[in-house]
Design an enzyme around this catalytic site. Structure first.
Site, PDB file in Angstrom:
ATOM      1  N   SER A  46     -31.894-143.611 -12.457  1.00  0.00           N
ATOM      2  CA  SER A  46     -31.315-144.820 -13.059  1.00  0.00           C
ATOM      3  C   SER A  46     -32.105-145.295 -14.272  1.00  0.00           C
ATOM      4  O   SER A  46     -31.587-146.064 -15.081  1.00  0.00           O
ATOM      5  CB  SER A  46     -31.257-145.941 -12.009  1.00  0.00           C
ATOM      6  OG  SER A  46     -32.563-146.266 -11.556  1.00  0.00           O
ATOM      7  N   ASP A  68     -26.653-145.090 -13.289  1.00  0.00           N
ATOM      8  CA  ASP A  68     -26.715-146.010 -12.154  1.00  0.00           C
ATOM      9  C   ASP A  68     -25.798-145.452 -11.073  1.00  0.00           C
ATOM     10  O   ASP A  68     -24.568-145.525 -11.181  1.00  0.00           O
ATOM     11  CB  ASP A  68     -26.259-147.407 -12.586  1.00  0.00           C
ATOM     12  CG  ASP A  68     -26.278-148.411 -11.444  1.00  0.00           C
ATOM     13  OD1 ASP A  68     -26.551-148.010 -10.284  1.00  0.00           O
ATOM     14  OD2 ASP A  68     -26.008-149.604 -11.694  1.00  0.00           O
ATOM     15  N   ARG A 116     -27.879-145.519  -1.152  1.00  0.00           N
ATOM     16  CA  ARG A 116     -28.128-144.390  -0.256  1.00  0.00           C
ATOM     17  C   ARG A 116     -26.859-143.862   0.418  1.00  0.00           C
ATOM     18  O   ARG A 116     -26.766-142.665   0.700  1.00  0.00           O
ATOM     19  CB  ARG A 116     -29.167-144.772   0.800  1.00  0.00           C
ATOM     20  CG  ARG A 116     -30.569-144.897   0.219  1.00  0.00           C
ATOM     21  CD  ARG A 116     -31.577-145.250   1.295  1.00  0.00           C
ATOM     22  NE  ARG A 116     -32.939-145.207   0.794  1.00  0.00           N
ATOM     23  CZ  ARG A 116     -33.712-144.142   0.846  1.00  0.00           C
ATOM     24  NH1 ARG A 116     -33.255-143.032   1.377  1.00  0.00           N
ATOM     25  NH2 ARG A 116     -34.947-144.184   0.373  1.00  0.00           N
ATOM     26  N   LYS A 125     -17.494-137.468  -4.021  1.00  0.00           N
ATOM     27  CA  LYS A 125     -16.117-137.640  -4.496  1.00  0.00           C
ATOM     28  C   LYS A 125     -15.924-137.051  -5.889  1.00  0.00           C
ATOM     29  O   LYS A 125     -14.969-136.304  -6.136  1.00  0.00           O
ATOM     30  CB  LYS A 125     -15.749-139.124  -4.504  1.00  0.00           C
ATOM     31  CG  LYS A 125     -14.345-139.397  -5.044  1.00  0.00           C
ATOM     32  CD  LYS A 125     -13.994-140.868  -5.017  1.00  0.00           C
ATOM     33  CE  LYS A 125     -12.585-141.100  -5.573  1.00  0.00           C
ATOM     34  NZ  LYS A 125     -12.194-142.528  -5.544  1.00  0.00           N
ATOM     35  N   SER A 141     -31.261-137.791   4.423  1.00  0.00           N
ATOM     36  CA  SER A 141     -31.296-138.782   5.501  1.00  0.00           C
ATOM     37  C   SER A 141     -32.738-138.888   6.003  1.00  0.00           C
ATOM     38  O   SER A 141     -33.670-138.394   5.367  1.00  0.00           O
ATOM     39  CB  SER A 141     -30.334-138.363   6.619  1.00  0.00           C
ATOM     40  OG  SER A 141     -30.351-139.299   7.669  1.00  0.00           O
ATOM     41  N   THR A 188     -44.830-139.543  -0.631  1.00  0.00           N
ATOM     42  CA  THR A 188     -44.068-139.710  -1.870  1.00  0.00           C
ATOM     43  C   THR A 188     -44.204-141.136  -2.380  1.00  0.00           C
ATOM     44  O   THR A 188     -44.817-141.995  -1.733  1.00  0.00           O
ATOM     45  CB  THR A 188     -42.572-139.406  -1.653  1.00  0.00           C
ATOM     46  OG1 THR A 188     -42.002-140.437  -0.840  1.00  0.00           O
ATOM     47  CG2 THR A 188     -42.364-138.059  -0.987  1.00  0.00           C
TER      48      THR A 188
END
Length: 248
Positions: A46, A68, A116, A125, A141, A188
């Site tokens: 983003s 975004d 998420r 999609k 996940s 991370t």
């Protein structure tokens, strides 16, 4: 050994890999690993400064885009312009909320779902239409969905939703392969808001408690994504990369 190295050294040659969230953490490690095997990369975040920094550290020819992923129009436009590719990886996500239910801010929880879950939904999609035959879509996940603890109700809900989405997409988008990698605690940027001293203690304590005897690294996560891109038979599956934390 040389034969194995040669085989995998160019496994992704002429393959185009798009990584949403590919500018940091496991996403960036996945980009690096795919590049080593010859992939052409597109990394997305983003923030433009994160994109520029990541592209400067990846091989020449890597493309980067600031998108975004909670904005449907931006997601649709990105995939309309990017053209065909072979693999789509979704690793984007802000740090999860760790709060007891009675003080959970609903607006913040909804924002987490927007990125998420709905971000992954929109990527599927609009992005699935661009994936070449034989390619894959892999989501992200966490083990909170399978083994929730106090304070992670929102995180567990998102993980469960993403894993159900994975199975549904594997059916709806077949023969496209759709899978998810579910992570335990990893070293991370996810944990950067924790002061460094406390973060180091947490990593050591968690690592010592795990059957593998250490904390997870971004490179461990990258290997799971590369496996799911390389192989051609798994779909609708949740691959757990947690050092055995669901066992102890």
């Amino acid at each position: 050994m040389q034969t194995i190295e040669n085989e995998y050294g160019h496994r992704f040659k002429d393959k185009r890999v798009v990584i949403l969230g590919g500018t940091s953490g496991i996403g960036f490690a996945t980009a690096e690993a795919a590049a080593r095997e010859g992939a052409n990369l597109v990394v997305v975040s983003s923030k433009k400064e994160n994109v520029d920094r990541a592209v400067s550290r990846l091989p020449e020819g890597t493309k980067g885009c600031a998108v975004d992923l909670t904005n449907e129009e931006q997601v649709r436009t990105f995939f309309s312009n990017i053209g065909e590719f072979d693999h789509l990886v979704f690793t984007a996500g802000d740090p999860m909320m760790i709060e007891n239910l009675d003080i959970t801010d609903i607006g913040t929880a909804q924002q987490l779902f927007n990125l998420r879950y709905w971000g992954a939904f929109m990527a599927a999609k609009y992005g699935s239409q661009n994936i070449r035959r034989g390619g894959s879509l892999t989501l992200t996940s966490g083990i909170a969905g399978a083994r929730p603890q106090k304070g992670v109700t929102v995180a567990a809900s998102i993980c469960g939703a993403v894993e159900s989405l994975t199975r549904a997409l594997a059916v709806e988008l077949s023969p496209l392969r759709v899978n998810t990698v579910s992570f335990g605690i990893m070293r991370t940027e996810f944990w950067n808001e924790v002061p460094e001293k406390h973060r180091s203690i947490m990593y050591n304590n968690v690592g010592e408690s795990l059957p593998v005897g250490r904390i997870g690294e971004p490179e461990d996560g990258a290997e799971a994504f590369l496996y799911l891109m390389r192989e051609n038979y798994s779909t609708g599956q949740i691959i757990v990369v947690d050092g055995g934390s669901t066992l102890v």
